[in-house]
Design a protein around this motif. Structure first.
Motif: not given
Length: 245
Positions: A31-36, A60-61, A65-73
């Motif tokens: 979920l967005a906001g849970d990347e950390d 529904d939310h 996923g995409r943001a986490l993938a970008q952050r960790v490569g």
């Protein structure tokens, strides 16, 4: 094997698992906001995130996923049927594809019905056994319930697809396979979800009433008992697809 189930907002369940010995892990339905949280857990377990997967484009939310993938490569993965409907590059998953994560093996099962792109992820720990251990069922099969078929429109057609996915893919798996769904009680992605966050296929085959119905009765039931649509559904879908507002 490294395995974490993360109960988050909106009655959603996310997953983080992999092979600690080889230092590799997969994040599912972030979920967005849970990347950390995923990044911190990866650092704590000394694993590298090799894949980020959404079991479908969520309505529904907002997906992280995409943001986490970008952050960790890592590659961000969706089913191949999302080609042409997504406004960014992603790594397509195909039915029966095998993903190797050290000693952990994941088989992609295309299970349309809740949405056309829905997938389940069947998982082996090859150091433990040569048989599958558990399946992440996304919004296809919940504990005590099944996914709603109306979010993509064509409710009766999608309900028929859902019935076929449940009976041709999941119901044929061994009874001892554990199931870990994408939501629990309180979610609008199905009706009558249990508050219990896991089950086994054998228990669901025995007690999940939706799985005991014939196809015609199943279609009638799941298209009759549909909960209200999630708030701001179209906005969330467009955001998760990377499309302009």
């Amino acid at each position: 094997m490294y395995f974490k189930q993360f109960a988050t907002k909106d009655a959603s369940l996310s997953y983080f698992f992999g092979c600690a010995g080889h230092g590799k892990a997969v994040a599912v339905d972030v979920l967005a906001g849970d990347e950390d949280w995923f990044i911190t857990e990866a650092e704590r377990a000394q694993v590298h995130i090799t894949h980020v997967i959404d079991t479908h484009v969520h309505a529904d939310h907002y997906s992280g996923g995409r943001a986490l993938a970008q952050r960790v490569g890592a590659p961000y993965c969706l089913h191949e049927s999302d080609r042409g409907q997504i406004g960014f590059e992603f790594t397509p998953l195909v039915d029966d594809q095998l993903i190797e994560v050290g000693n952990v093996q994941i088989q992609v099962l295309h299970t349309p019905g809740h949405t056309p792109d829905s997938v389940c992820l069947l998982v082996w720990d090859l150091r433990r056994a040569q048989a599958p251990w558990f399946v992440l069922t996304g919004d296809t099969l919940f504990v005590g319930a099944i996914g709603r078929p109306d979010l993509a429109g064509r409710e009766r057609e999608m309900a028929g697809m859902l019935y076929d996915s449940l009976h041709s893919r999941l119901m044929k798996l061994p009874d001892e396979v554990e199931i870990y769904p994408g939501h629990q009680a309180g979610s609008l992605c199905g009706a009558g979800l249990s508050g219990k966050p896991a089950s086994t296929l054998g228990f669901e085959k025995r007690w999940n009433l939706a799985l005991a119905q014939g196809k015609a009765a199943f279609i009638d039931a799941v298209t009759r008992d549909i909960p209200p649509r999630p708030a701001d559904m179209e906005t969330k879908l467009r955001s998760n697809r990377g499309l302009a507002a």
